[in-house]
Design a protein around this motif. Sequence first.
Motif, PDB file in Angstrom:
ATOM      1  N   PHE A 140       0.829  -1.214   0.000  1.00  0.00           N
ATOM      2  CA  PHE A 140       0.000   0.000   0.000  1.00  0.00           C
ATOM      3  C   PHE A 140       0.856   1.253   0.000  1.00  0.00           C
ATOM      4  N   HIS A 141       1.986   1.245   0.681  1.00  0.00           N
ATOM      5  CA  HIS A 141       2.810   2.433   0.817  1.00  0.00           C
ATOM      6  C   HIS A 141       3.540   2.802  -0.475  1.00  0.00           C
ATOM      7  N   LYS A 142       3.510   1.911  -1.466  1.00  0.00           N
ATOM      8  CA  LYS A 142       4.192   2.190  -2.726  1.00  0.00           C
ATOM      9  C   LYS A 142       3.263   2.157  -3.934  1.00  0.00           C
ATOM     10  N   VAL A 143       2.092   1.584  -3.784  1.00  0.00           N
ATOM     11  CA  VAL A 143       1.226   1.405  -4.948  1.00  0.00           C
ATOM     12  C   VAL A 143       0.617   2.728  -5.410  1.00  0.00           C
ATOM     13  N   PHE A 144       0.306   3.638  -4.486  1.00  0.00           N
ATOM     14  CA  PHE A 144      -0.292   4.916  -4.865  1.00  0.00           C
ATOM     15  C   PHE A 144       0.786   5.997  -4.964  1.00  0.00           C
ATOM     16  N   LYS A 145       0.637   6.856  -5.942  1.00  0.00           N
ATOM     17  CA  LYS A 145       1.529   7.996  -6.114  1.00  0.00           C
ATOM     18  C   LYS A 145       0.720   9.199  -6.617  1.00  0.00           C
ATOM     19  N   ASN A 146       1.267  10.363  -6.379  1.00  0.00           N
ATOM     20  CA  ASN A 146       0.576  11.602  -6.756  1.00  0.00           C
ATOM     21  C   ASN A 146      -0.842  11.650  -6.172  1.00  0.00           C
ATOM     22  N   THR A 147      -0.960  11.268  -4.917  1.00  0.00           N
ATOM     23  CA  THR A 147      -2.286  11.194  -4.296  1.00  0.00           C
ATOM     24  C   THR A 147      -2.947  12.568  -4.180  1.00  0.00           C
ATOM     25  N   GLU A 148      -2.160  13.603  -3.912  1.00  0.00           N
ATOM     26  CA  GLU A 148      -2.744  14.947  -3.807  1.00  0.00           C
ATOM     27  C   GLU A 148      -3.312  15.399  -5.146  1.00  0.00           C
ATOM     28  N   GLU A 149      -2.624  15.067  -6.221  1.00  0.00           N
ATOM     29  CA  GLU A 149      -3.123  15.420  -7.551  1.00  0.00           C
ATOM     30  C   GLU A 149      -4.412  14.662  -7.852  1.00  0.00           C
ATOM     31  N   LEU A 150      -4.464  13.386  -7.449  1.00  0.00           N
ATOM     32  CA  LEU A 150      -5.679  12.603  -7.666  1.00  0.00           C
ATOM     33  C   LEU A 150      -6.843  13.211  -6.888  1.00  0.00           C
ATOM     34  N   ARG A 151      -6.614  13.624  -5.660  1.00  0.00           N
ATOM     35  CA  ARG A 151      -7.671  14.254  -4.863  1.00  0.00           C
ATOM     36  C   ARG A 151      -8.164  15.530  -5.525  1.00  0.00           C
ATOM     37  N   THR A 152      -7.235  16.312  -6.063  1.00  0.00           N
ATOM     38  CA  THR A 152      -7.619  17.556  -6.722  1.00  0.00           C
ATOM     39  C   THR A 152      -8.439  17.288  -7.971  1.00  0.00           C
ATOM     40  N   ARG A 153      -8.052  16.275  -8.754  1.00  0.00           N
ATOM     41  CA  ARG A 153      -8.784  15.956  -9.980  1.00  0.00           C
ATOM     42  C   ARG A 153     -10.205  15.490  -9.671  1.00  0.00           C
ATOM     43  N   ILE A 154     -10.362  14.687  -8.628  1.00  0.00           N
ATOM     44  CA  ILE A 154     -11.693  14.192  -8.265  1.00  0.00           C
ATOM     45  C   ILE A 154     -12.548  15.341  -7.722  1.00  0.00           C
ATOM     46  N   ALA A 155     -11.934  16.173  -6.885  1.00  0.00           N
ATOM     47  CA  ALA A 155     -12.700  17.275  -6.281  1.00  0.00           C
ATOM     48  C   ALA A 155     -13.151  18.286  -7.323  1.00  0.00           C
ATOM     49  N   SER A 156     -12.249  18.659  -8.255  1.00  0.00           N
ATOM     50  CA  SER A 156     -12.581  19.679  -9.244  1.00  0.00           C
ATOM     51  C   SER A 156     -13.380  19.123 -10.418  1.00  0.00           C
ATOM     52  N   GLY A 157     -13.184  17.836 -10.744  1.00  0.00           N
ATOM     53  CA  GLY A 157     -13.849  17.272 -11.915  1.00  0.00           C
ATOM     54  C   GLY A 157     -15.173  16.596 -11.625  1.00  0.00           C
ATOM     55  N   ILE A 158     -15.391  16.159 -10.375  1.00  0.00           N
ATOM     56  CA  ILE A 158     -16.629  15.428 -10.051  1.00  0.00           C
ATOM     57  C   ILE A 158     -17.405  16.110  -8.922  1.00  0.00           C
ATOM     58  N   ILE A 159     -16.739  16.332  -7.796  1.00  0.00           N
ATOM     59  CA  ILE A 159     -17.440  16.868  -6.629  1.00  0.00           C
ATOM     60  C   ILE A 159     -17.959  18.276  -6.892  1.00  0.00           C
ATOM     61  N   ALA A 160     -17.100  19.150  -7.414  1.00  0.00           N
ATOM     62  CA  ALA A 160     -17.513  20.546  -7.633  1.00  0.00           C
ATOM     63  C   ALA A 160     -18.647  20.675  -8.658  1.00  0.00           C
ATOM     64  N   PRO A 161     -18.574  20.021  -9.816  1.00  0.00           N
ATOM     65  CA  PRO A 161     -19.676  20.169 -10.780  1.00  0.00           C
ATOM     66  C   PRO A 161     -21.000  19.586 -10.300  1.00  0.00           C
ATOM     67  N   LEU A 162     -20.949  18.485  -9.549  1.00  0.00           N
ATOM     68  CA  LEU A 162     -22.185  17.836  -9.124  1.00  0.00           C
ATOM     69  C   LEU A 162     -22.665  18.310  -7.759  1.00  0.00           C
ATOM     70  N   GLY A 163     -21.757  18.886  -6.985  1.00  0.00           N
ATOM     71  CA  GLY A 163     -22.144  19.406  -5.669  1.00  0.00           C
ATOM     72  C   GLY A 163     -21.855  18.417  -4.562  1.00  0.00           C
ATOM     73  N   ALA A 164     -21.227  18.926  -3.505  1.00  0.00           N
ATOM     74  CA  ALA A 164     -20.930  18.096  -2.337  1.00  0.00           C
ATOM     75  C   ALA A 164     -22.164  18.007  -1.450  1.00  0.00           C
ATOM     76  N   PRO A 165     -22.299  16.949  -0.660  1.00  0.00           N
ATOM     77  CA  PRO A 165     -23.426  16.842   0.279  1.00  0.00           C
ATOM     78  C   PRO A 165     -23.462  18.021   1.225  1.00  0.00           C
ATOM     79  N   ALA A 166     -24.660  18.430   1.581  1.00  0.00           N
ATOM     80  CA  ALA A 166     -24.824  19.574   2.474  1.00  0.00           C
ATOM     81  C   ALA A 166     -24.268  19.252   3.845  1.00  0.00           C
ATOM     82  N   GLU A 167     -23.546  20.219   4.411  1.00  0.00           N
ATOM     83  CA  GLU A 167     -23.011  20.056   5.758  1.00  0.00           C
ATOM     84  C   GLU A 167     -23.971  20.680   6.756  1.00  0.00           C
TER      85      GLU A 167
END
Length: 267
Positions: free
Chosen positions: A119-146
Amino acid sequence: AGLEPLYAWARAAVSRPQDALVCGIHWELVRHGYRCLGTGDQPGPDEKKSELLPASWEANKEVYTLRYKSTDDARELLLKAIMVEDSMILNVMDRGSQKVADVTLAVADYIDPEHLDDFHKVFKNTEELRTRIASGIIAPLGAPAEKAKTEPESKRDVHWDDNPLRLPPRQPVGTRAPSRPSPLSPFVVGGDDLDPFGGRSGGMIVDPLHSGFPQPGIDPSSGIPGRLPPGAVPPGARFDPFGPLGAGRPGPDPDHLPPPGYDDMFM
């Protein structure tokens, strides 16, 4: 936090790099308030929201189909991860609004195929992946209401004396304004002229009634017999007296003290 135990739980089903990438994408959706319902386009029996991947989630290595629901039950997403050569195309649709979001990821940019067991070596560029998911999926569709943050039930009451620019509370008709102490200090001279509400002592007008020294019981707001009716002077207002107010009144009459060099007798 959370991705490591998820990957350890799903490790037996991970046989290709795209399987590991789906695990990372799934956990990003969980982090943003979504829970997985199951696989396929249509709901199955006895489905429950879960942070884990459903059974047989990796059965089709070319098209991964997963359904998610927000923790507040406001949104339901249909996720399809389609493999095209070495890239994964994410197509996500909000079933309620029919909005669609798309993101294309190069699998090699985020997964090391040589370390699927670590697990400690299989994932890389995790911050970039988080940014891509947040900007490409979460932001356009909307995050659950807090949940709205609740304000404290009680706040400290600030007395109007603490803020000289705050309007004082209205006094009922016929009542007197509260008495306010006048500090006997040479530095308060002129202070009343700086107070827009006339609440302090020390103005440039020589007024024996507000000089800070004990005076006989004279209250202009109660009226002056033969001169002012009751209520002619607002309660608590600075009053420039005219004429004698009684025998033995200490101090000079302010009208007898014109500015230096001013010789107009009709002032």
